[in-house]
Design an enzyme around this catalytic site. Sequence first.
Site, short mmCIF file in Angstrom:
data_model
loop_
_atom_site.label_atom_id
_atom_site.label_comp_id
_atom_site.label_asym_id
_atom_site.label_seq_id
_atom_site.Cartn_x
_atom_site.Cartn_y
_atom_site.Cartn_z
CB SER A 181 -0.75 0.02 1.23
OG SER A 181 -1.61 1.19 1.53
CE LYS A 224 -1.73 -4.44 3.53
NZ LYS A 224 -1.86 -5.75 2.88
CE1 TYR A 264 -4.20 -2.77 5.65
CE2 TYR A 264 -3.86 -0.56 5.35
CZ TYR A 264 -3.97 -1.87 4.95
OH TYR A 264 -4.22 -2.18 3.60
P1 NAD Z 1 -11.10 -7.05 0.98
O1 NAD Z 1 -11.37 -7.07 2.51
O2 NAD Z 1 -12.31 -6.95 0.36
O3 NAD Z 1 -10.48 -8.48 0.78
C1 NAD Z 1 -9.57 -9.28 1.37
C2 NAD Z 1 -10.05 -10.69 1.81
O4 NAD Z 1 -9.05 -11.25 2.57
C3 NAD Z 1 -11.47 -10.76 2.28
O5 NAD Z 1 -12.09 -11.32 1.42
C4 NAD Z 1 -11.05 -11.39 3.76
O6 NAD Z 1 -12.32 -12.21 3.96
C5 NAD Z 1 -10.13 -12.10 3.30
N1 NAD Z 1 -9.09 -12.27 4.69
C6 NAD Z 1 -8.84 -11.58 5.64
N2 NAD Z 1 -8.15 -12.24 6.69
C7 NAD Z 1 -7.90 -13.62 6.22
C8 NAD Z 1 -7.52 -14.64 6.59
N3 NAD Z 1 -6.89 -14.55 7.96
N4 NAD Z 1 -7.53 -15.96 6.15
C9 NAD Z 1 -8.06 -15.96 4.76
N5 NAD Z 1 -8.65 -14.87 4.14
C10 NAD Z 1 -8.70 -13.65 5.08
O7 NAD Z 1 -9.92 -5.98 0.89
P2 NAD Z 1 -9.31 -5.42 -0.61
O8 NAD Z 1 -9.66 -4.10 -0.70
O9 NAD Z 1 -9.74 -6.65 -1.65
O10 NAD Z 1 -7.83 -5.60 -0.25
C11 NAD Z 1 -6.98 -6.74 -0.60
C12 NAD Z 1 -5.53 -6.43 -0.01
O11 NAD Z 1 -4.98 -5.20 -0.66
C13 NAD Z 1 -5.50 -6.27 1.59
O12 NAD Z 1 -4.29 -7.04 2.04
C14 NAD Z 1 -5.32 -4.78 1.64
O13 NAD Z 1 -4.79 -4.62 2.80
C15 NAD Z 1 -4.58 -4.34 0.29
N6 NAD Z 1 -4.89 -3.21 -0.01
C16 NAD Z 1 -6.08 -2.57 -0.15
C17 NAD Z 1 -6.30 -1.35 -0.39
C18 NAD Z 1 -7.74 -0.56 -0.75
O14 NAD Z 1 -7.97 0.62 -0.41
N7 NAD Z 1 -8.88 -1.68 -1.06
C19 NAD Z 1 -5.21 -0.42 -0.54
C20 NAD Z 1 -3.93 -0.95 -0.40
C21 NAD Z 1 -3.65 -2.35 0.04
C1 WQD Z 2 -9.60 9.44 0.60
C2 WQD Z 2 -9.85 11.07 0.90
C3 WQD Z 2 -10.17 11.55 3.15
C4 WQD Z 2 -13.74 9.42 3.59
C5 WQD Z 2 -7.12 4.63 3.02
C6 WQD Z 2 -6.05 3.85 3.83
C7 WQD Z 2 -4.99 3.48 2.78
C8 WQD Z 2 -5.34 2.58 1.57
C9 WQD Z 2 -6.60 3.32 1.04
C10 WQD Z 2 -5.16 0.13 2.19
C11 WQD Z 2 -9.19 11.71 2.11
C12 WQD Z 2 -11.49 11.91 2.16
C13 WQD Z 2 -12.96 10.00 2.98
C14 WQD Z 2 -14.73 10.27 3.77
C15 WQD Z 2 -13.66 12.01 2.98
N1 WQD Z 2 -5.82 1.36 2.42
N2 WQD Z 2 -12.46 11.51 3.02
N3 WQD Z 2 -14.86 11.54 3.52
O1 WQD Z 2 -7.49 7.62 3.73
O2 WQD Z 2 -6.54 7.94 1.27
O3 WQD Z 2 -6.58 5.57 2.21
O4 WQD Z 2 -7.58 3.70 2.15
O5 WQD Z 2 -4.30 0.15 2.25
O6 WQD Z 2 -4.03 2.63 3.85
O7 WQD Z 2 -5.49 4.91 5.03
O8 WQD Z 2 -8.51 6.71 1.64
O9 WQD Z 2 -11.06 6.74 0.77
O10 WQD Z 2 -10.46 6.95 3.11
O11 WQD Z 2 -9.94 8.93 1.73
O12 WQD Z 2 -13.63 13.56 2.84
O13 WQD Z 2 -16.17 9.95 4.06
O14 WQD Z 2 -11.12 11.28 0.96
O15 WQD Z 2 -9.93 12.70 4.30
O16 WQD Z 2 -8.37 12.74 1.61
P1 WQD Z 2 -7.27 7.14 2.31
P2 WQD Z 2 -10.12 7.28 1.83
#
Ligand code: NAD
Ligand code: WQD
Length: 336
Positions: free
Chosen positions: A124, A153, A149
């Site tokens: 991330s 990562k 969290y």
């Molecule tokens: P998501 O929650 O939709 O998918 C994650 C999946 O992992 C879920 O289906 C959950 O049931 C499963 N899971 C969690 N813990 C588990 C475990 N112990 N064993 C087996 N399955 C498990 O999230 P996503 O948005 O698809 O994210 C996928 C990955 O990408 C995550 O590692 C997340 O941290 C990372 N990521 C997401 C974002 C984002 O904004 N969505 C941004 C950066 C990184």
């Molecule tokens: C985006 C922008 C908020 C909600 C998070 C995690 C990051 C990654 C992605 C996994 C910001 C603003 C948000 C709302 C708002 N996840 N906002 N009203 O914070 O950039 O990232 O998700 O790895 O680790 O921190 O994403 O979508 O929450 O926010 O104004 O109700 O929208 O302040 O500027 P963020 P977000």
Amino acid sequence: MKVLLTGGTGFIGSHTAVCLIESGHTAVLYDNLSNSKPEVVDAIETITGARPAFVEGDIRDGAKLVETLKAYEIDAVIHFAGLKAVGESVEKPLLYYDNNIAGTVTLLQAMKECGVNKLIFSSSSTVYGTPVSLPLTEDMPTGTPTNPYGRTKLMIEEILRDLCEAQPEFAAVCLRYFNPIGAHDSGLIGEDPNGIPNNLLPYVARVASGKLEYVRVFGDDYPTPDGTGVRDYIHVVDLARGHVDALTYAENHAGWEAINLGTGRGSSVLEVIAAFEKACGKKLPYKVLQRRAGDIAANWCCPDKAEKLLGWKAQYGIAEMCSSSWKFERMHTQAK
Ligand code: NAD
Ligand code: WQD
């Protein structure tokens, strides 16, 4: 390749499964369903015409992982499984360290036992901490994530780096996602968080469908052009394609790499609301509130390394991200 997708029924995992199947790979989904539903497997079958195997299991269950890796003769793993709610990680750090870190170590041990040595990891942009300058490039030092969290990562990236040092045949590609949003254009899979969404896009989508009253804009006094937070939003379908390209890369290159996946362009909260209004054809009410604790003003990436190493470049812009997200929200709202 035969690919195990931990967290395969989740938001990004399900879109990647579609992309893998469409590229001729075999996808095996492994998920404990803590944040997703088994119906996603049906949706993937409807989209691709092929039903991926699904194993309900936890990444902390080493024996089940070994059994699965052997049964499906897995060549590579894409590791999405993890908990991702920033606020919850502050309240329950041990849950996050157990699930994300201990789970990853268990997965890596199972892979070792089965001779599987290619891993693509969901990292991330949070690993950069507060940006010193923009755009973010992979050679910049990682920072201090502001929550447990984010620290999981960063720690997992470092565990993978140590592993690649110790086992030179191991390939680990850490994909540093920026802000993934949007949905598959079929409207059959997308992001559907439980409860009140933490992230901007699902929140805006629920305001558009009338499930929530107004968008809460967290601060309009940031040093950005309109004062609201700026992020590099990336279409989940582009992101999914990046995993297939990373897999091809890992097939031919051992060692550790970190690669940004973003568009290289930032959008503000108000710009996102305006783009969503265009997509859904209605005005969306919003209120400006206080800044949210832990938020940074702006981040966006330099995506050149992904293009150079993987031949990958984002194709979609914020308009397509909002229209696909709106289609998913509409189909979902009607289905409920
Ligand atoms: P998501 O929650 O939709 O998918 C994650 C999946 O992992 C879920 O289906 C959950 O049931 C499963 N899971 C969690 N813990 C588990 C475990 N112990 N064993 C087996 N399955 C498990 O999230 P996503 O948005 O698809 O994210 C996928 C990955 O990408 C995550 O590692 C997340 O941290 C990372 N990521 C997401 C974002 C984002 O904004 N969505 C941004 C950066 C990184
Ligand atoms: C985006 C922008 C908020 C909600 C998070 C995690 C990051 C990654 C992605 C996994 C910001 C603003 C948000 C709302 C708002 N996840 N906002 N009203 O914070 O950039 O990232 O998700 O790895 O680790 O921190 O994403 O979508 O929450 O926010 O104004 O109700 O929208 O302040 O500027 P963020 P977000």
